[in-house]
Design a protein around this motif. Sequence first.
Motif, PDB file in Angstrom:
ATOM      1  N   LEU C  36      -2.603 -32.712  -2.224  1.00 19.26           N
ATOM      2  CA  LEU C  36      -1.873 -31.921  -3.220  1.00 19.26           C
ATOM      3  C   LEU C  36      -2.441 -30.505  -3.308  1.00 19.26           C
ATOM      4  O   LEU C  36      -1.692 -29.526  -3.364  1.00 19.26           O
ATOM      5  CB  LEU C  36      -1.962 -32.607  -4.596  1.00 19.26           C
ATOM      6  CG  LEU C  36      -1.137 -33.875  -4.784  1.00 19.26           C
ATOM      7  CD1 LEU C  36      -1.573 -34.610  -6.056  1.00 19.26           C
ATOM      8  CD2 LEU C  36       0.351 -33.536  -4.874  1.00 19.26           C
ATOM      9  N   THR C  37      -3.769 -30.393  -3.324  1.00 14.59           N
ATOM     10  CA  THR C  37      -4.395 -29.086  -3.455  1.00 14.59           C
ATOM     11  C   THR C  37      -4.050 -28.187  -2.273  1.00 14.59           C
ATOM     12  O   THR C  37      -3.726 -27.008  -2.440  1.00 14.59           O
ATOM     13  CB  THR C  37      -5.923 -29.245  -3.567  1.00 14.59           C
ATOM     14  OG1 THR C  37      -6.212 -30.149  -4.627  1.00 14.59           O
ATOM     15  CG2 THR C  37      -6.587 -27.914  -3.826  1.00 14.59           C
ATOM     16  N   THR C  38      -4.132 -28.749  -1.061  1.00 11.68           N
ATOM     17  CA  THR C  38      -3.860 -27.951   0.128  1.00 11.68           C
ATOM     18  C   THR C  38      -2.399 -27.523   0.180  1.00 11.68           C
ATOM     19  O   THR C  38      -2.081 -26.371   0.506  1.00 11.68           O
ATOM     20  CB  THR C  38      -4.211 -28.761   1.393  1.00 11.68           C
ATOM     21  OG1 THR C  38      -5.531 -29.262   1.273  1.00 11.68           O
ATOM     22  CG2 THR C  38      -4.104 -27.895   2.633  1.00 11.68           C
ATOM     23  N   ALA C  39      -1.493 -28.440  -0.161  1.00 10.98           N
ATOM     24  CA  ALA C  39      -0.069 -28.158  -0.027  1.00 10.98           C
ATOM     25  C   ALA C  39       0.443 -27.250  -1.139  1.00 10.98           C
ATOM     26  O   ALA C  39       1.339 -26.438  -0.917  1.00 10.98           O
ATOM     27  CB  ALA C  39       0.727 -29.464  -0.017  1.00 10.98           C
ATOM     28  N   LEU C  40      -0.103 -27.372  -2.340  1.00  8.84           N
ATOM     29  CA  LEU C  40       0.456 -26.658  -3.483  1.00  8.84           C
ATOM     30  C   LEU C  40      -0.438 -25.520  -3.967  1.00  8.84           C
ATOM     31  O   LEU C  40      -0.025 -24.714  -4.802  1.00  8.84           O
ATOM     32  CB  LEU C  40       0.718 -27.646  -4.626  1.00  8.84           C
ATOM     33  CG  LEU C  40       1.547 -28.877  -4.254  1.00  8.84           C
ATOM     34  CD1 LEU C  40       1.722 -29.792  -5.450  1.00  8.84           C
ATOM     35  CD2 LEU C  40       2.913 -28.470  -3.693  1.00  8.84           C
ATOM     36  N   GLY C  41      -1.676 -25.430  -3.435  1.00  7.56           N
ATOM     37  CA  GLY C  41      -2.617 -24.429  -3.929  1.00  7.56           C
ATOM     38  C   GLY C  41      -2.167 -22.997  -3.670  1.00  7.56           C
ATOM     39  O   GLY C  41      -2.245 -22.143  -4.566  1.00  7.56           O
ATOM     40  N   GLY C  42      -1.689 -22.724  -2.464  1.00  9.47           N
ATOM     41  CA  GLY C  42      -1.285 -21.358  -2.131  1.00  9.47           C
ATOM     42  C   GLY C  42      -0.148 -20.873  -3.008  1.00  9.47           C
ATOM     43  O   GLY C  42      -0.175 -19.756  -3.533  1.00  9.47           O
TER      44      GLY C  42
END
Lengths: 203, 203, 203
Positions: C36-42
């Motif tokens: 979730l962090t990698t996909a939605l962080g940016g």
Amino acid sequence: MLTALELIGIAAFAASGALAAVRSRLDVFGVIVLALTTALGGGTIRDVLLDVTPPTALVTWPYLAVAGGTGLLVFLFHPTVAKLRRSVLVLDAVGLGLFVTGGTNTALALGAPPYAACLVGMTTGIGGGALRDVLLREIPLVLRREIYAVAALAGAVIVALGDHLGFPPEPVAVTGSVVIMGLRILALWRGWNAPTAPKLDGV
Amino acid sequence: MLTALELIGIAAFAASGALAAVRSRLDVFGVIVLALTTALGGGTIRDVLLDVTPPTALVTWPYLAVAGGTGLLVFLFHPTVAKLRRSVLVLDAVGLGLFVTGGTNTALALGAPPYAACLVGMTTGIGGGALRDVLLREIPLVLRREIYAVAALAGAVIVALGDHLGFPPEPVAVTGSVVIMGLRILALWRGWNAPTAPKLDGV
Amino acid sequence: MLTALELIGIAAFAASGALAAVRSRLDVFGVIVLALTTALGGGTIRDVLLDVTPPTALVTWPYLAVAGGTGLLVFLFHPTVAKLRRSVLVLDAVGLGLFVTGGTNTALALGAPPYAACLVGMTTGIGGGALRDVLLREIPLVLRREIYAVAALAGAVIVALGDHLGFPPEPVAVTGSVVIMGLRILALWRGWNAPTAPKLDGV
């Protein structure tokens, strides 16, 4: 009563950050900075995500006083506090419970949809500890201990569900907090018996 | 004059980030990215906390040009720049002074209470360097060198106090900046004589 | 079509985060949190910088479902997925392309000047992966692989230039995305033949 518990939660997170800083051999100011970051980081991230400006944590002086004072006390008395490690972990569970349910309720009150409110609430509870671990070059606890994220999610879902069903928010928040605390404390109990080397069982 | 000093501060922070990147053997683009992050990170965090959108650092092209250009120059000439380490640390103190006082003033102007303005000002000065160290997997300098946070706090308090007493902001900001720079430079002088191994005394 | 590609990009970033988490021996919830962090962080960083509140990534449930679901699938089937490493890296390039051009277009639409829009777009594409690497205690890929930042910059400049010249946004965005994907995939091809030890050539 909730405000008193909130300050206890802030103090617990501040103590966890300060103890971690002491263990990394930081000086007194590093310890206080890390106590403030751990205690106020999650709420600040929440307010940035929800556009509450300036962040509540930065403009509420009792939060600052409790977090900074706790950091100073831990630095001064850490041989004693280290013996209180179980108490600190229990208080950390209290803080997680209150921060997750409080963050979820704040997000719901500002109009976020339920699943977004759950995410924001989890971030509120988890964010401070994640900042603490990143600043001390550790992989965040939430990524390494499965019951951490699950407990936070369970409490957030309870709050969002209660809101959806029109239940009064206070008892729902208390229920969600108790579930989070219970899951975390159960996990800590279970962890004491788990086959990990006790010497490696750091905070 | 303050604008010229501001750009010097940005260049100093950019140089510190670029030098740290060169030492971590990053390529030219990694060096430039880290120079930009170090120089503009603190101001961007400040603007996010204060809801200045889009962040000033991203829409002021001289900031970008100075930060990126400094990063490129450091990459091209780093054997020379490394010899200028003292100058860079002094310029870093200049940057810290200007960023902390500027950040505190910005927060006060936007209506933040004094203690919140001090926190925001300290974050402005400290944030960029903390990002630099986290990205390079180091414990941030502010956590390891006590005089760093104390110097930033002293300057922020001077600005907030001057504002509270109704003093004109410019001389107060200059005074606060000079105090920060003086404390940091004194600490660097003292550090040169401290019993830490000189080989380990990196930026 | 763009929405489908966007979800593919989210899935690709989620898969890269989940695979990295599996390699760091995280449990299932750590893997999902990192996906979730990698996909939605940016995208979340982009929305915070541009004051889009609450962040789009948190209130669009298909994003959450795709990112979390991909993380779970990777955890369950990672021996298979690991064999698909080339495919994942290619999909990561697709994600980078779409996120950079989408982020640049979003910033332009909200009135940011071109150079700021490029920075915001690059941050959108790079931010999630940087969070992934910082949380796993690695120096972010963007700092270590020069073609990463350059590819993102090239695509962002194409979008900003096309906007400045009044070209229709859709074909410009597609062109920018294709350039980013092409540069990244070329770099991956080149990397396979580069004199780095194959065993060390991790994600």
